[in-house]
Design an enzyme around this catalytic site. Structure first.
Site, PDB file in Angstrom:
ATOM      1  N   HIS A  17     -20.123 -35.988 -77.189  1.00  0.00           N
ATOM      2  CA  HIS A  17     -21.460 -36.550 -76.835  1.00  0.00           C
ATOM      3  C   HIS A  17     -21.599 -38.053 -77.426  1.00  0.00           C
ATOM      4  CE1 HIS A  17     -23.266 -32.450 -76.978  1.00  0.00           C
ATOM      5  NE2 HIS A  17     -23.094 -32.606 -75.827  1.00  0.00           N
ATOM      6  N   LYS A  41     -36.758 -20.895 -75.175  1.00  0.00           N
ATOM      7  CA  LYS A  41     -35.285 -20.853 -75.476  1.00  0.00           C
ATOM      8  C   LYS A  41     -35.014 -21.693 -76.520  1.00  0.00           C
ATOM      9  CE  LYS A  41     -31.592 -21.329 -72.737  1.00  0.00           C
ATOM     10  NZ  LYS A  41     -30.858 -21.995 -71.544  1.00  0.00           N
ATOM     11  N   ARG A  90     -16.535 -32.969 -68.099  1.00  0.00           N
ATOM     12  CA  ARG A  90     -15.359 -32.728 -68.773  1.00  0.00           C
ATOM     13  C   ARG A  90     -14.249 -32.127 -67.615  1.00  0.00           C
ATOM     14  NH1 ARG A  90     -18.928 -29.443 -72.953  1.00  0.00           N
ATOM     15  NH2 ARG A  90     -19.884 -29.294 -70.710  1.00  0.00           N
ATOM     16  N   SER A 128     -20.520 -27.771 -77.396  1.00  0.00           N
ATOM     17  CA  SER A 128     -21.447 -27.311 -78.467  1.00  0.00           C
ATOM     18  C   SER A 128     -21.358 -25.772 -78.676  1.00  0.00           C
ATOM     19  CB  SER A 128     -22.924 -27.719 -77.957  1.00  0.00           C
ATOM     20  OG  SER A 128     -23.243 -28.983 -77.850  1.00  0.00           O
TER      21      SER A 128
END
Ligand code: ADP
Length: 156
Positions: A17, A41, A90, A128
């Protein structure tokens, strides 16, 4: 004023990031790193910690702001008057997912352009989810985290 929003969960913010944001700095006047938050969430790290960590990475750069939002990213972009959405790519899987979202966002709000930056090759495997699993299991994730980000101070 070219204002971009870089939205994400950033649970936590990683070197992948960070690299996207630093490489985007010359392209925009202002970048808002916006942590998307969903009360149902909540994610792993507390929202305030995620924001605090990101601020600590960019504390010398006034053109980078940190914020959070709930609900649709596109509504947040309208609210802060941003004309650009920044996203990192990615893999081809990222591309397919991001393509659909960007096209739907454009259909919902003509005034938005999504700008994609390809990841640096060495950051391709950094997610992450993986970083979180390392931390959760007591491993050392420091090489995947931006310098100056003290993840030990997480309240976990
Ligand atoms: P989201 O939950 O929206 O996917 P993330 O926090 O996982 O949020 O990621 C935010 C953005 O950063 C996405 O555009 C994602 O593709 C990009 N990103 C995540 N990891 C990397 C990386 N290692 N290199 C480049 N871009 C990345």
């Amino acid at each position: 004023m070219k204002r971009a929003v870089f939205p994400g969960s950033f649970d936590p913010f990683t070197i992948g990031h960070e690299s996207i944001v630093r490489r985007a700095v010359p392209l925009f006047d202002e970048i808002i790193i916006a942590v998307g938050y969903n009360v149902n969430k909540k994610g792993y790290f507390p929202l305030e910690k995620r924001k605090q960590w990101i601020r600590s990475v960019f504390n010398d750069q006034p053109q980078i702001q940190v914020d959070h939002f709930e609900g649709l990213t596109i509504n947040y972009c309208k609210q802060v008057d941003a004309g650009y959405l920044l996203r990192g790519l990615r893999t081809s899987a990222d591309f397919e997912y991001e393509r659909a979202i960007a096209q739907v966002n454009k259909a919902m709000h003509e005034g938005i352009e999504t700008v994609f930056l390809l990841t640096m090759p060495e950051h391709t495997p950094v997610t992450s989810t993986i970083v979180r699993d390392i931390i959760r299991n007591g491993g050392d994730a420091s090489k995947f985290l931006p310098k100056g980000m003290d993840i030990h101070d997480s309240g976990k």
